[in-house]
Write a protein that holds these residues in place. Structure first.
Motif, PDB file in Angstrom:
ATOM      1  N   ILE A  42       0.484  -1.639   4.375  1.00  0.00           N
ATOM      2  CA  ILE A  42       0.968  -0.446   3.347  1.00  0.00           C
ATOM      3  C   ILE A  42       2.227  -0.915   2.828  1.00  0.00           C
ATOM      4  O   ILE A  42       2.424  -0.834   1.536  1.00  0.00           O
ATOM      5  CB  ILE A  42       1.010   0.625   4.072  1.00  0.00           C
ATOM      6  N   THR A  43       3.325  -1.282   3.561  1.00  0.00           N
ATOM      7  CA  THR A  43       4.616  -1.562   3.031  1.00  0.00           C
ATOM      8  C   THR A  43       4.770  -2.787   2.187  1.00  0.00           C
ATOM      9  O   THR A  43       5.336  -2.833   1.016  1.00  0.00           O
ATOM     10  CB  THR A  43       5.708  -1.578   4.003  1.00  0.00           C
ATOM     11  N   LEU A  44       4.010  -3.854   2.802  1.00  0.00           N
ATOM     12  CA  LEU A  44       4.139  -5.100   2.169  1.00  0.00           C
ATOM     13  C   LEU A  44       3.387  -4.830   0.763  1.00  0.00           C
ATOM     14  O   LEU A  44       3.811  -5.343  -0.279  1.00  0.00           O
ATOM     15  CB  LEU A  44       3.147  -6.229   2.596  1.00  0.00           C
ATOM     16  N   ILE A  45       2.423  -4.148   0.491  1.00  0.00           N
ATOM     17  CA  ILE A  45       1.580  -3.844  -0.479  1.00  0.00           C
ATOM     18  C   ILE A  45       2.430  -3.054  -1.618  1.00  0.00           C
ATOM     19  O   ILE A  45       2.548  -3.371  -2.792  1.00  0.00           O
ATOM     20  CB  ILE A  45       0.226  -3.287  -0.404  1.00  0.00           C
ATOM     21  N   ARG A  46       3.084  -1.976  -1.160  1.00  0.00           N
ATOM     22  CA  ARG A  46       4.027  -1.368  -1.923  1.00  0.00           C
ATOM     23  C   ARG A  46       4.926  -2.055  -2.687  1.00  0.00           C
ATOM     24  O   ARG A  46       5.303  -2.000  -3.678  1.00  0.00           O
ATOM     25  CB  ARG A  46       4.832   0.018  -1.105  1.00  0.00           C
ATOM     26  N   LEU A  47       5.640  -2.966  -1.815  1.00  0.00           N
ATOM     27  CA  LEU A  47       6.884  -3.644  -2.224  1.00  0.00           C
ATOM     28  C   LEU A  47       6.353  -4.747  -3.428  1.00  0.00           C
ATOM     29  O   LEU A  47       6.860  -4.804  -4.285  1.00  0.00           O
ATOM     30  CB  LEU A  47       7.322  -4.423  -1.066  1.00  0.00           C
ATOM     31  N   GLU A  48       5.203  -5.307  -3.054  1.00  0.00           N
ATOM     32  CA  GLU A  48       4.550  -6.460  -4.025  1.00  0.00           C
ATOM     33  C   GLU A  48       4.216  -5.686  -5.130  1.00  0.00           C
ATOM     34  O   GLU A  48       4.614  -6.115  -6.135  1.00  0.00           O
ATOM     35  CB  GLU A  48       3.310  -6.958  -3.348  1.00  0.00           C
ATOM     36  N   GLU A  49       3.704  -4.344  -5.219  1.00  0.00           N
ATOM     37  CA  GLU A  49       3.231  -3.798  -6.412  1.00  0.00           C
ATOM     38  C   GLU A  49       4.553  -3.402  -7.123  1.00  0.00           C
ATOM     39  O   GLU A  49       4.544  -3.318  -8.367  1.00  0.00           O
ATOM     40  CB  GLU A  49       2.440  -2.638  -6.230  1.00  0.00           C
TER      41      GLU A  49
END
Length: 92
Positions: free
Chosen positions: A18-25
């Motif tokens: 979840i955190t990685l996706i948020r940062l990438e977005e």
């Protein structure tokens, strides 16, 4: 496998994803300096609410926090590596 260790592992994986996706977005399609990325990672990690609020036991919450930290480290190291490659090889 121990039930608590399984809970921790699943929560860690969830927190990481979840955190990685948020940062990438947050940073896709934008060139940003490294300091802004570090600030964004700190902001994600400093949030009072975990990215997976359904994780309620202390074991799960600890796993989720560990996954969030790991995602921040991974995200910054990927960006740092991309910057290094860009400097060495020049723009494509």
């Amino acid at each position: 496998m121990n039930c608590k260790s399984e809970q921790y592992r699943f929560a860690r994986i969830e927190g990481y994803c979840i955190t990685l996706i948020r940062l990438e977005e947050q940073f896709k399609d934008r060139a940003v300096n490294f300091e802004k990325m570090v600030a964004a990672v700190r902001e994600q990690l400093a949030k009072e609410n975990l990215c997976a609020p359904w994780r309620t036991s202390e074991t799960e919450r600890a796993g989720c926090r560990a996954g969030m930290r790991l995602a921040g480290i991974h995200f910054l190291s990927q960006y740092r590596e991309a910057l290094r490659n860009l400097r060495l090889n020049g723009p494509a």
